[in-house]
Design a protein around this motif. Structure first.
Motif, PDB file in Angstrom:
ATOM      1  N   GLN A 175      13.417 -33.965  -1.110  1.00 23.12           N
ATOM      2  CA  GLN A 175      14.348 -32.953  -0.495  1.00 23.12           C
ATOM      3  C   GLN A 175      13.638 -31.932   0.221  1.00 23.12           C
ATOM      4  O   GLN A 175      14.239 -31.423   1.302  1.00 23.12           O
ATOM      5  CB  GLN A 175      15.170 -32.417  -1.641  1.00 23.12           C
ATOM      6  CG  GLN A 175      16.405 -33.428  -2.284  1.00 23.12           C
ATOM      7  CD  GLN A 175      17.165 -32.900  -3.353  1.00 23.12           C
ATOM      8  OE1 GLN A 175      17.152 -31.696  -3.667  1.00 23.12           O
ATOM      9  NE2 GLN A 175      18.491 -33.436  -3.347  1.00 23.12           N
ATOM     10  N   LYS A 176      12.535 -31.410  -0.368  1.00 25.48           N
ATOM     11  CA  LYS A 176      11.754 -30.391   0.368  1.00 25.48           C
ATOM     12  C   LYS A 176      11.259 -30.889   1.553  1.00 25.48           C
ATOM     13  O   LYS A 176      11.304 -30.185   2.665  1.00 25.48           O
ATOM     14  CB  LYS A 176      10.550 -29.954  -0.862  1.00 25.48           C
ATOM     15  CG  LYS A 176       9.940 -28.774  -0.117  1.00 25.48           C
ATOM     16  CD  LYS A 176       8.957 -28.265  -1.065  1.00 25.48           C
ATOM     17  CE  LYS A 176       7.862 -27.061  -0.372  1.00 25.48           C
ATOM     18  NZ  LYS A 176       6.788 -26.703  -1.284  1.00 25.48           N
ATOM     19  N   ARG A 179      13.979 -31.055   4.281  1.00 23.28           N
ATOM     20  CA  ARG A 179      14.229 -29.921   4.603  1.00 23.28           C
ATOM     21  C   ARG A 179      13.241 -29.104   5.548  1.00 23.28           C
ATOM     22  O   ARG A 179      13.710 -28.510   6.654  1.00 23.28           O
ATOM     23  CB  ARG A 179      14.546 -28.820   3.508  1.00 23.28           C
ATOM     24  CG  ARG A 179      15.040 -27.308   3.719  1.00 23.28           C
ATOM     25  CD  ARG A 179      15.585 -26.495   2.579  1.00 23.28           C
ATOM     26  NE  ARG A 179      14.404 -26.447   1.697  1.00 23.28           N
ATOM     27  CZ  ARG A 179      14.216 -27.216   0.628  1.00 23.28           C
ATOM     28  NH1 ARG A 179      14.978 -28.076   0.092  1.00 23.28           N
ATOM     29  NH2 ARG A 179      13.210 -26.938  -0.283  1.00 23.28           N
ATOM     30  N   GLU A 180      12.039 -29.380   5.189  1.00 18.98           N
ATOM     31  CA  GLU A 180      11.096 -28.651   6.091  1.00 18.98           C
ATOM     32  C   GLU A 180      10.958 -29.524   7.477  1.00 18.98           C
ATOM     33  O   GLU A 180      10.892 -28.928   8.516  1.00 18.98           O
ATOM     34  CB  GLU A 180       9.837 -29.055   5.333  1.00 18.98           C
ATOM     35  CG  GLU A 180       9.400 -27.927   4.181  1.00 18.98           C
ATOM     36  CD  GLU A 180       8.154 -28.234   3.445  1.00 18.98           C
ATOM     37  OE1 GLU A 180       7.416 -29.301   3.913  1.00 18.98           O
ATOM     38  OE2 GLU A 180       7.711 -27.497   2.670  1.00 18.98           O
ATOM     39  N   ALA A 182      13.568 -30.680   9.071  1.00 25.07           N
ATOM     40  CA  ALA A 182      14.858 -30.266   9.658  1.00 25.07           C
ATOM     41  C   ALA A 182      14.624 -28.812  10.326  1.00 25.07           C
ATOM     42  O   ALA A 182      15.131 -28.658  11.526  1.00 25.07           O
ATOM     43  CB  ALA A 182      16.014 -30.178   8.728  1.00 25.07           C
ATOM     44  N   ASP A 183      13.871 -27.861   9.457  1.00 24.62           N
ATOM     45  CA  ASP A 183      13.708 -26.388  10.114  1.00 24.62           C
ATOM     46  C   ASP A 183      12.423 -26.349  10.886  1.00 24.62           C
ATOM     47  O   ASP A 183      12.277 -25.249  11.192  1.00 24.62           O
ATOM     48  CB  ASP A 183      13.819 -25.511   9.163  1.00 24.62           C
ATOM     49  CG  ASP A 183      12.931 -25.601   7.840  1.00 24.62           C
ATOM     50  OD1 ASP A 183      11.864 -26.586   7.935  1.00 24.62           O
ATOM     51  OD2 ASP A 183      13.276 -24.995   6.599  1.00 24.62           O
ATOM     52  N   TYR A 197      14.070 -37.051  10.486  1.00 21.38           N
ATOM     53  CA  TYR A 197      14.485 -36.263   9.585  1.00 21.38           C
ATOM     54  C   TYR A 197      15.454 -37.355   8.644  1.00 21.38           C
ATOM     55  O   TYR A 197      15.594 -37.176   7.433  1.00 21.38           O
ATOM     56  CB  TYR A 197      15.227 -35.192  10.269  1.00 21.38           C
ATOM     57  CG  TYR A 197      16.339 -34.510   9.027  1.00 21.38           C
ATOM     58  CD1 TYR A 197      16.232 -33.563   8.080  1.00 21.38           C
ATOM     59  CD2 TYR A 197      17.622 -34.925   9.439  1.00 21.38           C
ATOM     60  CE1 TYR A 197      16.986 -33.387   7.132  1.00 21.38           C
ATOM     61  CE2 TYR A 197      18.629 -34.341   8.390  1.00 21.38           C
ATOM     62  CZ  TYR A 197      18.311 -33.644   7.385  1.00 21.38           C
ATOM     63  OH  TYR A 197      19.490 -33.146   6.549  1.00 21.38           O
ATOM     64  N   LYS A 201      15.457 -37.937   4.909  1.00 23.53           N
ATOM     65  CA  LYS A 201      16.882 -37.585   4.287  1.00 23.53           C
ATOM     66  C   LYS A 201      17.270 -38.733   3.385  1.00 23.53           C
ATOM     67  O   LYS A 201      17.762 -38.445   2.351  1.00 23.53           O
ATOM     68  CB  LYS A 201      17.942 -37.077   4.996  1.00 23.53           C
ATOM     69  CG  LYS A 201      19.135 -36.654   4.467  1.00 23.53           C
ATOM     70  CD  LYS A 201      19.098 -35.230   3.814  1.00 23.53           C
ATOM     71  CE  LYS A 201      20.397 -34.856   3.346  1.00 23.53           C
ATOM     72  NZ  LYS A 201      21.236 -35.738   2.420  1.00 23.53           N
TER      73      LYS A 201
END
Length: 332
Positions: A175-176, A179-180, A182-183, A197, A201
């Motif tokens: 999940q980390k 998330r990284e 995505a941002d 992503y 995901k």
């Protein structure tokens, strides 16, 4: 006072009619008799206390104490009365030696219950410690029956919980990473929700599903094993409740406690020895008084009386032999 004096003369085992003909000897034999009497009295107290420790019944304690005291009194009286003054100390001592050994054994036997009474408080404290040690040993023996299975179950539960934690850590890591991505702080360093992503995901979602499955499966197994542990714990406590928890206060336990006290404490050990030596001294006193005392008029009168009886018996035998020979001569 005269009756008391006569009673002590009787206790000495002396032949009172002969002793009356030697009044200078009455004090000596009165003292010997008093020693024998009080030794029997102490033996009665000692035997009664010993039986009280075993049964705790008043009537049996009084009866046994009286019988034990009378037995020791009669035995001491016999020991002293059977000693005769000889012309040589060595021969007298050899004759008295078995009686001295017997007196020492009697003294040791009658001293032990009174020693228990003297050290009563210390013995009770030691008995409490002994009880705790016995109870602890019993609990350890019971625990050893179930400890192996309990350790197995705890180990299996730990492994199952570790499996859940490992899967949760994998899920969190994926999940980390997603998330990284995505941002734009990790992965391709480009902020977007593109194919990369979506792939990451999907991995995170798969890890989440796997975590839920592992949590459900391992949780059910953990619940079953904890239920088994609870059952073992209940059985363990029920077994402990059935153990014998009666107080340790019997005669053998008190003697054992006294032995522990003498091992741990030098003053108690010396006091115990002094009490035993005191009773040995009291018990052997009549024998030694009779042994070391000088030959007196009573001994001469007693020897003369016994010698006269021996001569009378020999004359009687010789007379019967002559009568028998006479009858045989007539028959021939």
């Amino acid at each position: 006072m005269k009756r008391i004096g006569d009673f002590f003369l009787f206790c000495s085992g002396a032949h009172v009619p002969l002793l009356r003909r030697a009044p200078t000897e009455t004090n000596k034999y009165g003292g010997i008799g008093a020693t024998i009497f009080f030794t029997g009295l102490l033996a009665a107290f000692s035997g009664g206390y010993a039986l009280w420790c075993v049964f705790g019944q008043l009537w049996s304690t009084l009866l046994f104490g009286a019988i034990w005291g009378l037995m020791i009194f009669n035995l001491d009286r016999y020991i002293v009365s059977g000693m005769k003054k000889r012309n040589k100390f060595s021969s007298e001592f050899l004759i008295a030696l078995p009686r001295i050994v017997l007196a020492i054994l009697i003294a040791i036997v009658i001293s032990k219950p009174l020693e228990l009474q003297v050290f009563g408080k210390e013995i009770r404290q030691e008995l409490i410690i002994m009880e705790q040690q016995v109870f602890k040993t019993q609990e350890e023996n019971v625990l050893s029956r179930y400890q192996h299975r309990m350790n197995e179950l705890n180990g299996e539960i730990t492994l199952l919980e570790k499996g859940i934690q490992t899967q949760a850590l994998r899920r969190d890591t994926l999940q980390k990473i997603a998330r990284e991505e995505a941002d734009g702080t990790g992965g391709s360093k480009v902020k977007n929700l593109g194919p990369i992503y979506k792939a990451k995901k999907a991995d995170a979602d798969s890890a989440e599903i796997a975590l839920q499955r592992v949590t459900l499966e391992n949780g059910a197994l953990i619940a079953g094993k904890r239920k088994e542990l609870a059952g073992i714990d209940s059985t363990f406590k029920a077994t402990l409740a059935q153990l014998d928890r009666t107080h340790i206060d019997g005669l053998a336990s008190q003697l054992d406690a006294l032995g522990h006290l003498t091992e741990k404490s030098t003053p108690v050990r010396w006091a115990n020895w002094f009490i035993t030596i005191l009773f040995i001294t009291i018990e052997t006193a009549p024998v030694f008084v009779k042994l070391i005392s000088a030959r007196g008029p009573y001994d001469d009168l007693l020897e003369a009386h016994e010698h006269a009886f021996i001569i009378y018996r020999k004359e009687k035998i010789e007379k019967r032999e002559r009568e028998y020979e006479g009858r045989m001569m007539v028959v021939r």
